[in-house]
Design an enzyme around this catalytic site. Structure first.
Site, PDB file in Angstrom:
ATOM      1  N   GLU A  53      -7.549   0.114   6.640  1.00 28.96           N
ATOM      2  CA  GLU A  53      -7.270  -1.115   7.383  1.00 28.96           C
ATOM      3  C   GLU A  53      -7.188  -0.922   8.896  1.00 28.96           C
ATOM      4  O   GLU A  53      -6.665   0.071   9.386  1.00 28.96           O
ATOM      5  CB  GLU A  53      -5.932  -1.704   6.916  1.00 28.96           C
ATOM      6  CG  GLU A  53      -5.920  -2.098   5.450  1.00 28.96           C
ATOM      7  CD  GLU A  53      -4.660  -2.864   5.083  1.00 28.96           C
ATOM      8  OE1 GLU A  53      -4.783  -4.044   4.719  1.00 28.96           O
ATOM      9  OE2 GLU A  53      -3.561  -2.281   5.197  1.00 28.96           O
ATOM     10  N   HIS A  54      -7.738  -1.916   9.613  1.00 27.14           N
ATOM     11  CA  HIS A  54      -7.451  -2.217  11.016  1.00 27.14           C
ATOM     12  C   HIS A  54      -8.080  -1.266  12.021  1.00 27.14           C
ATOM     13  O   HIS A  54      -7.610  -1.184  13.167  1.00 27.14           O
ATOM     14  CB  HIS A  54      -5.931  -2.235  11.281  1.00 27.14           C
ATOM     15  CG  HIS A  54      -5.146  -3.119  10.374  1.00 27.14           C
ATOM     16  ND1 HIS A  54      -3.860  -2.819   9.981  1.00 27.14           N
ATOM     17  CD2 HIS A  54      -5.473  -4.265   9.756  1.00 27.14           C
ATOM     18  CE1 HIS A  54      -3.415  -3.758   9.174  1.00 27.14           C
ATOM     19  NE2 HIS A  54      -4.384  -4.651   9.017  1.00 27.14           N
TER      20      HIS A  54
ATOM     21  N   ASP B 193      -0.693  -2.305  12.534  1.00 28.82           N
ATOM     22  CA  ASP B 193      -0.753  -3.631  13.142  1.00 28.82           C
ATOM     23  C   ASP B 193       0.636  -4.115  13.550  1.00 28.82           C
ATOM     24  O   ASP B 193       0.770  -5.204  14.113  1.00 28.82           O
ATOM     25  CB  ASP B 193      -1.364  -4.627  12.157  1.00 28.82           C
ATOM     26  CG  ASP B 193      -0.522  -4.760  10.895  1.00 28.82           C
ATOM     27  OD1 ASP B 193      -0.562  -3.827  10.066  1.00 28.82           O
ATOM     28  OD2 ASP B 193       0.169  -5.776  10.730  1.00 28.82           O
TER      29      ASP B 193
ATOM     30  N   GLY C 139       7.382 -14.813  -3.903  1.00 26.87           N
ATOM     31  CA  GLY C 139       7.096 -14.501  -2.503  1.00 26.87           C
ATOM     32  C   GLY C 139       5.663 -14.072  -2.257  1.00 26.87           C
ATOM     33  O   GLY C 139       4.724 -14.584  -2.855  1.00 26.87           O
ATOM     34  N   TRP C 140       5.499 -13.073  -1.361  1.00 30.61           N
ATOM     35  CA  TRP C 140       4.204 -12.511  -1.031  1.00 30.61           C
ATOM     36  C   TRP C 140       4.183 -11.053  -1.463  1.00 30.61           C
ATOM     37  O   TRP C 140       5.190 -10.356  -1.391  1.00 30.61           O
ATOM     38  CB  TRP C 140       3.937 -12.556   0.481  1.00 30.61           C
ATOM     39  CG  TRP C 140       3.654 -13.926   1.028  1.00 30.61           C
ATOM     40  CD1 TRP C 140       3.754 -15.130   0.373  1.00 30.61           C
ATOM     41  CD2 TRP C 140       3.241 -14.220   2.350  1.00 30.61           C
ATOM     42  NE1 TRP C 140       3.415 -16.154   1.196  1.00 30.61           N
ATOM     43  CE2 TRP C 140       3.089 -15.627   2.431  1.00 30.61           C
ATOM     44  CE3 TRP C 140       2.959 -13.455   3.470  1.00 30.61           C
ATOM     45  CZ2 TRP C 140       2.686 -16.265   3.595  1.00 30.61           C
ATOM     46  CZ3 TRP C 140       2.565 -14.092   4.633  1.00 30.61           C
ATOM     47  CH2 TRP C 140       2.423 -15.482   4.693  1.00 30.61           C
TER      48      TRP C 140
ATOM     49  N   GLN D  37       0.823  -1.202   0.000  1.00 32.54           N
ATOM     50  CA  GLN D  37       0.000   0.000   0.000  1.00 32.54           C
ATOM     51  C   GLN D  37       0.867   1.267   0.000  1.00 32.54           C
ATOM     52  O   GLN D  37       2.044   1.245   0.351  1.00 32.54           O
ATOM     53  CB  GLN D  37      -0.921   0.002   1.228  1.00 32.54           C
ATOM     54  CG  GLN D  37      -2.037  -1.021   1.176  1.00 32.54           C
ATOM     55  CD  GLN D  37      -1.582  -2.427   1.476  1.00 32.54           C
ATOM     56  OE1 GLN D  37      -0.577  -2.642   2.145  1.00 32.54           O
ATOM     57  NE2 GLN D  37      -2.311  -3.407   0.980  1.00 32.54           N
TER      58      GLN D  37
ATOM     59  N   GLU E  72      -8.225  -4.909   5.663  1.00 33.04           N
ATOM     60  CA  GLU E  72      -8.056  -5.947   6.680  1.00 33.04           C
ATOM     61  C   GLU E  72      -8.689  -5.432   7.962  1.00 33.04           C
ATOM     62  O   GLU E  72      -8.511  -4.261   8.326  1.00 33.04           O
ATOM     63  CB  GLU E  72      -6.574  -6.252   6.926  1.00 33.04           C
ATOM     64  CG  GLU E  72      -5.903  -7.015   5.811  1.00 33.04           C
ATOM     65  CD  GLU E  72      -4.438  -7.310   6.118  1.00 33.04           C
ATOM     66  OE1 GLU E  72      -3.919  -6.766   7.127  1.00 33.04           O
ATOM     67  OE2 GLU E  72      -3.812  -8.051   5.355  1.00 33.04           O
TER      68      GLU E  72
ATOM     69  N   GLN F 227      -1.964  -9.834  -4.149  1.00 39.21           N
ATOM     70  CA  GLN F 227      -3.293 -10.230  -3.700  1.00 39.21           C
ATOM     71  C   GLN F 227      -4.383  -9.339  -4.295  1.00 39.21           C
ATOM     72  O   GLN F 227      -5.484  -9.802  -4.577  1.00 39.21           O
ATOM     73  CB  GLN F 227      -3.347 -10.165  -2.171  1.00 39.21           C
ATOM     74  CG  GLN F 227      -2.391 -11.156  -1.503  1.00 39.21           C
ATOM     75  CD  GLN F 227      -2.148 -10.832  -0.038  1.00 39.21           C
ATOM     76  OE1 GLN F 227      -2.647  -9.843   0.488  1.00 39.21           O
ATOM     77  NE2 GLN F 227      -1.369 -11.674   0.624  1.00 39.21           N
TER      78      GLN F 227
ATOM     79  N   TYR G  34      -6.327  -6.717  13.527  1.00 46.34           N
ATOM     80  CA  TYR G  34      -5.769  -7.986  14.002  1.00 46.34           C
ATOM     81  C   TYR G  34      -5.974  -8.180  15.503  1.00 46.34           C
ATOM     82  O   TYR G  34      -6.120  -9.301  15.983  1.00 46.34           O
ATOM     83  CB  TYR G  34      -4.254  -8.035  13.755  1.00 46.34           C
ATOM     84  CG  TYR G  34      -3.792  -8.135  12.328  1.00 46.34           C
ATOM     85  CD1 TYR G  34      -4.667  -8.105  11.252  1.00 46.34           C
ATOM     86  CD2 TYR G  34      -2.432  -8.260  12.055  1.00 46.34           C
ATOM     87  CE1 TYR G  34      -4.219  -8.201   9.950  1.00 46.34           C
ATOM     88  CE2 TYR G  34      -1.961  -8.355  10.751  1.00 46.34           C
ATOM     89  CZ  TYR G  34      -2.864  -8.323   9.699  1.00 46.34           C
ATOM     90  OH  TYR G  34      -2.400  -8.413   8.423  1.00 46.34           O
TER      91      TYR G  34
END
Length: 846
Positions: free
Chosen positions: A721-722, A690, A438-439, A417, A743, A460, A746
Site C-alpha cells: 500500500e501507498h 498514511d 463497524g469498519w 493487515q 490502496e 472489506q 493518499y
C-alpha cells in the site's frame, strides 16, 4: 492522532540475592570508561532525559525511564574492558532492586552484582568481569515514577596483552576430503597426518580443493602450506561453519610453491584450500597443511539460552494469568507506534476462563507440536474499542498454534493487515468484525480449522489458505480462498468470492515448540497442491534451540552476522534492533524467525537484510522499519542476476512486514526485491505509512513496494500500500499471485506528480512489458486521494496483452469519491464513479 507509547515493560526477572551497597561515591578520580560513550535504554521518559544524559559526566542532567518495572540502561564501552567498579548516582526516582550486568556482545549477559533494598543516593559497587557492554537491569522501583540516573559510571581498564596464535596444529589427524585424488597412495588424509613424507595430490585439472573438518567451530589465525613440486599458483584459503557456505580468508595469486605461512582472521569448523590455477602441468600436491587457532578473533557465539525479558512463558497453573494478559494489553492496546514488543508462549495444557486480548506488537502462541496440545476454554480476542469500533488500524499482532473453545460460541478476531491467524483450531465460530460491526480491513488465515462458521461481516477483504471452515457467510469486496475445505464457490461476477481448490505451492511458517522441556523450532515441509491443514501429520524437521543464536535487544549486526557465519540460525526475541550494517544470510536452509513482531531498523542508509541465492532460507515473523536515511532495499532475496533453480527447496518469506514512516520519518527506494527464482512470498504487508508521524509525500518517500525479478515466484496473501510509484512491479517469468490488496498513496499532491509515460497514476500491480507468462487471482486496488480528490487514476492494473498473461477477478474502488479510476486493467473495465464505494470489476483478462 495516536499517542506513542513511552514504555517497554519487560517480563519479570528472577528473584535477586540481597547484596550490600555502599556509600558515599567512589573515590576513583579518573574519568570513567563509560563517560561520553554510546548509551541506550529500554525507554526514555522524554527527549530531555535521553540515555546519553546518563553518561555525559554532568550531574545536572539525567536519564529517566517510563514508569514501569523491569527497565534497563546500557552503555557500550567501545572495546572489551576489565571492569572493577560501577557507580550509580540515582535521582529521586531510584531503583530499589536491580542487577548490574556485563556482556561481550550486547546479547548474552552475565551478572556482576545483584542489589536488593537500595535506598537510592549513590551506590558504589565493586565488581569483577570483562566485557564491552555494561547495563543496569531494574527489577523493582522504589517510587511510583520510573528509574532515573544522574550518572552511570563504569571504571576499569582496557587493553592488556592480547592472546597469541597457537602453535598447535588443529588439523592434524582430522577427517579430510578432496575434490579428487591422483591415486590411492595420495589420499586427502595424507596432508593432515603430520608426516612430511606423505602427501595428497589431485588430478591434473582446475579447479581442485582439499578440505579438513576441525570437529568444532574455532577461531582461525594462521594456515601453513607445504607444497610438493606440483604446487598451486593461485588459490584461496576458505572457512565454513557447515561445510557448504564458504568465506574466503585469504586469496593468493602468483605463489611459487615451497613452504608458506598465511595469517588469517575468521572462524569455522571446516577449512579448505581451493586451487584455481596450477603452477605446473601436474595436479595440486601438498605434503602438509597445518591450521592454527587462538585468540586473534572473538570466541564462538553459543546457540540457545533463555528467551529474554519480553517473552512471557506460562502454563495453566501460572498465578494471576489473566492479569498478565490484561497488563500487557493495557499497555499495548493503543500503542500503534510504540516500542513495546511481547510474546506470550503457552505450554501445553488446558486453560480455562481466559480472555487473552491481543494488542499491538503482541503475539500469542502455543508450545505444543499440534494446536490441540494447547487448549483455551475462553477467548483470544482482537476488538477495536481503542479506536471507537473501527478495526481498520488493528495491525501488527498474531495468534498461532492453539485450540480455542470460545466462551460464547464465536471467537472475535477483528484485525486489519499484518495480523496473521495461523495454525489455530477454533472449536466454534469466528467473527472477523469488531463489536457493533463497524469498519474492518483485513486479513489472513492459514493452516487453521474453524469448526463453525466464519463471519467476516464488515471485512472489506480477506485471504484464507490451506484450511477448513464449517461455513463462510457474506463479505464486502474481495474474499479469496485457496486450498480451503468448506470455502464458498467463486461468485466474483456478482459477489466477493474467488476460490481455488488447492494452493499450488506452500510451506507453513516455522514455529517454536516444547519437546518435553527442550525448546525446538519445527520447520514444516513444502506442500504442492495443498488442501486443508498440515497437522497433525506434521511433515518437516525439528531444529534444537542450540542451533539458533537467540537474539536479544542490544545485540549488534556484527554479532548477528558472526552467528550466521558460524552456521547458526536466528531467533529474534521481541524488541527493536538498530542495525549499523546489513544482516547477511548466506547459508542454505537458514531459519530467521522473529517472536513478538521483533523490529529491525537500518541506520545510516544501510539495507536491513540480504539473502544469498541459496536453497531453502526461511524468513518469518518480523517487521522491518525504515530508518530516516534512505535505504536502497530494505530486504533483498537473491543477488541481482540470480539464476539458480530452487524449485525443490524454495526460499520463503512469511509474516515479514515492512513499514516506511508512521513511527517517524523513514525512507527506502525499494521495500522488498526478490531476485531468486521459486521464492514463496506468503503473507506480507508492505506499507508506506498514511498516518502516524514522519508522513508526507517526500518525508517517507518509498518508490516501490515489491519488485520481483526472479522466475516462478508465488505470492499468497500480498498486501502492498501507498507507494510513491508502483506498489508491485513484476518482471520475472511465470509469476503467480493469489490475493492482492492495495490502496494507492493518499498523499499524491496532484495528477502531475504521478503521471509517467503519458499515464496518470502508477498501477498498483504492474507486470513488465517483457513478461510472457503471468497469472493472478483475486486482486483489489482502492484509491483515496485526499490531497487532490480530482485525480483520475488511469487503471489499477497494467499487464502485457498476450496469451500467457491471465488475470482473474480484479476490482478497483474509489473510497468515498476521493479520486477515481478510469479503468480496471489497462484500458479495460468501467470507470468508478461517485462516493458509494461500488467496485468496478473485470472477471477475466484478457
Amino acid at each position: 492522532m495516536r499517542l506513542r507509547s513511552l514504555g517497554v515493560a519487560l517480563a519479570a526477572a528472577a528473584a535477586l540475592i540481597a547484596l550490600p551497597t555502599t556509600h558515599p561515591p567512589a573515590a576513583a578520580a579518573e574519568t570513567p570508561l563509560s563517560q561520553g560513550k554510546s548509551a541506550t535504554a529500554s525507554t526514555e521518559e522524554n527527549a530531555g532525559t535521553a540515555a546519553a544524559k546518563g553518561v555525559d559526566g554532568d550531574t545536572g542532567t539525567r536519564w529517566s525511564s517510563a514508569a514501569t518495572d523491569d527497565q534497563w540502561f546500557q552503555v557500550d564501552l567501545g572495546a572489551t574492558a576489565s571492569v572493577t567498579q560501577v557507580v550509580l548516582n540515582w535521582e529521586t526516582a531510584y531503583g530499589k532492586d536491580y542487577k548490574v550486568q556485563i556482556s561481550k556482545d550486547g546479547s548474552a549477559w552475565t551478572d556482576l552484582k545483584s542489589v536488593t533494598g537500595s535506598d537510592g543516593g549513590v551506590d558504589t559497587l565493586d565488581v569483577s568481569g570483562q566485557g564491552r557492554y555494561v547495563r543496569m537491569l531494574g527489577v523493582h522501583r522504589a517510587t511510583q515514577w520510573g528509574y532515573s540516573l544522574w550518572e552511570f559510571q563504569v571504571y576499569g581498564s582496557t587493553g592488556g596483552t592480547q592472546p597469541t596464535c597457537g602453535s598447535a596444529n588443529a588439523a592434524q589427524g582430522r577427517p579430510a576430503t578432496a575434490s579428487s585424488t591422483e591415486n590411492a597412495g595420495t589420499p586427502a588424509s595424507a596432508a593432515f597426518d603430520g608426516n612430511p613424507g606423505t602427501r595428497w595430490s589431485s588430478q591434473a585439472s582446475d579447479p581442485q580443493w582439499l578440505q579438513v573438518d576441525l570437529g568444532a567451530i574455532k577461531d582461525l589465525c594462521k594456515v601453513d602450506l607445504t607444497w610438493e613440486a606440483a604446487y598451486g599458483k593461485d588459490f584461496q584459503i576458505q572457512a565454513s561453519a557447515d561445510g557448504q557456505s564458504w568465506n574466503t580468508l585469504k586469496s593468493v595469486t602468483g605463489a611459487t610453491g615451497g613452504t608458506a605461512s598465511y595469517d588469517v582472521s575468521g572462524s569455522g569448523r571446516y577449512v579448505r584450500i581451493l586451487g584455481t590455477a596450477r603452477g605446473t602441468g601436474y595436479g595440486y600436491s601438498l605434503w602438509e597443511v597445518a591450521v592454527h587457532t587462538g585468540g586473534t578473533g572473538t570466541p564462538p557465539i553459543e546457540g540457545g539460552g533463555d528467551l529474554g525479558p519480553n517473552v512471557i512463558v506460562v502454563d495453566p497453573s501460572t498465578p494471576n494469568l489473566q492479569q498478565k494478559f490484561d497488563d500487557v494489553f493495557k499497555q499495548q492496546e493503543s500503542s500503534q507506534f510504540g516500542t513495546g514488543r511481547y510474546q506470550f508462549l503457552l505450554k501445553p495444557g488446558t486453560y480455562s476462563g481466559i480472555n487473552a486480548q491481543i494488542g499491538f506488537y503482541t503475539s500469542l502462541s502455543g508450545l505444543g507440536l499440534n494446536p490441540d496440545d494447547t487448549r483455551i476454554n475462553g477467548d483470544v480476542t482482537v476488538d477495536a474499542g481503542w479506536f471507537n469500533g473501527n478495526a481498520t488500524q488493528n495491525f501488527w499482532r498474531s495468534a498461532e498454534n492453539l485450540a480455542i473453545r470460545p466462551s460464547n460460541g464465536d471467537d472475535r478476531w477483528a484485525v486489519a493487515q499484518a495480523a496473521p491467524f495461523r495454525r489455530i483450531h477454533v472449536q466454534g465460530g469466528l467473527n472477523l468484525a469488531p463489536n457493533g460491526y463497524g469498519w474492518a480491513s483485513g486479513g489472513y488465515i492459514a493452516d487453521s480449522k474453524i469448526d463453525g462458521t466464519v463471519g467476516p461481516y464488515s471485512q472489506q477483504q480477506w485471504y484464507t489458505r490451506d484450511s477448513s471452515v464449517g461455513g463462510w457467510t457474506n463479505g464486502v469486496w474481495n474474499m479469496t480462498f485457496s486450498g480451503v475445505q468448506g470455502a464458498p464457490s467463486t461468485n466474483f461476477d456478482s459477489g466477493p468470492y474467488t476460490t481455488l481448490d488447492t494452493t499450488p505451492v506452500s510451506r507453513e511458517k516455522p514455529f517454536l515448540y516444547l519437546d518435553g522441556s527442550t525448546y525446538k523450532v519445527f520447520v514444516p515441509a513444502k506442500r504442492t497442491n495443498a488442501r486443508g491443514v498440515s497437522w497433525p501429520a506434521n511433515a518437516g524437521t525439528s531444529l534444537p534451540l542450540d542451533q539458533f543464536y537467540v537474539v536479544k535487544p542490544g545485540a549488534t549486526a556484527s554479532t548477528i552476522n558472526a552467528a550466521l557465519a558460524q552456521g547458526l540460525n536466528l531467533l529474534f526475541t521481541p524488541g527493536v534492533y538498530h542495525l549499523d550494517r546489513t544482516i547477511d544470510v548466506t547459508r542454505a536452509n537458514t531459519v530467521v524467525l522473529g517472536l513478538g513482531l521483533a523490529t529491525l531498523i537500518p541506520d545510516n542508509g544501510v539495507d536491513a537484510m540480504h539473502v544469498a541465492d541459496v536453497d531453502g532460507v526461511k524468513l518469518a515473523g518480523f517487521l522491518i522499519d525504515a530508518g530516516p536515511v534512505n535505504s536502497d532495499t530494505l530486504l533483498r532475496i537473491g543477488d541481482p542476476g540470480s539464476g539458480a533453480d530452487h524449485s525443490a527447496n524454495p526460499t520463503s518469506m512469511q509474516d515479514v512486514f515492512v513499514r516506511i514512516g508512521g513511527a517517524g520519518p523513514g525512507l527506502a527506494t525499494n521495500s522488498v526485491v526478490v531476485n531468486s527464482n521459486n521464492v514463496i512470498v506468503d503473507h506480507t504487508w508492505l506499507w508506506r505509512a498514511d498516518h502516524g508521524s514522519g508522513v508526507g509525500w517526500d518525508t517517507n518517500r518509498a518508490d516501490y513496494g515489491l519488485r520481483v525479478n526472479g522466475n516462478d515466484v508465488l505470492a499468497t496473501g500480498l498486501f502492498v500500500e501507498h507507494f510513491n510509484k508502483y506498489d508491485v512491479y513484476w518482471s520475472g517469468e511465470r509469476g503467480r499471485t493469489i490475493f492482492f490488496q492495495n490502496e494507492k498513496a493518499y498523499d499524491a499532491p496532484n495528477a502531475a506528480a504521478i503521471t509517467h509515460d503519458g499515464i496518470v497514476g502508477y498501477a498498483a500491480y504492474k507486470v513488465a512489458d517483457t513478461v510472457g507468462t503471468h497469472e493472478a487471482w483475486g486482486l483489489g486496488s482502492y484509491c483515496n486521494y485526499t490531497s487532490d480528490p480530482s485525480i483520475v487514476q488511469a487503471h489499477g492494473f497494467q499487464v502485457p496483452t498476450t496469451a500467457g498473461i491471465k488475470m482473474h477477478d480484479l476490482l478497483v474502488i474509489s473510497l468515498g469519491g476521493k479520486g477515481q479510476y478510469a479503468h480496471v486493467v489497462n484500458n479495460t473495465g468501467t470507470a468508478t464513479s461517485g462516493t458509494d464505494t461500488v467496485p468496478s470489476k473485470v472477471t477475466s483478462f484478457p
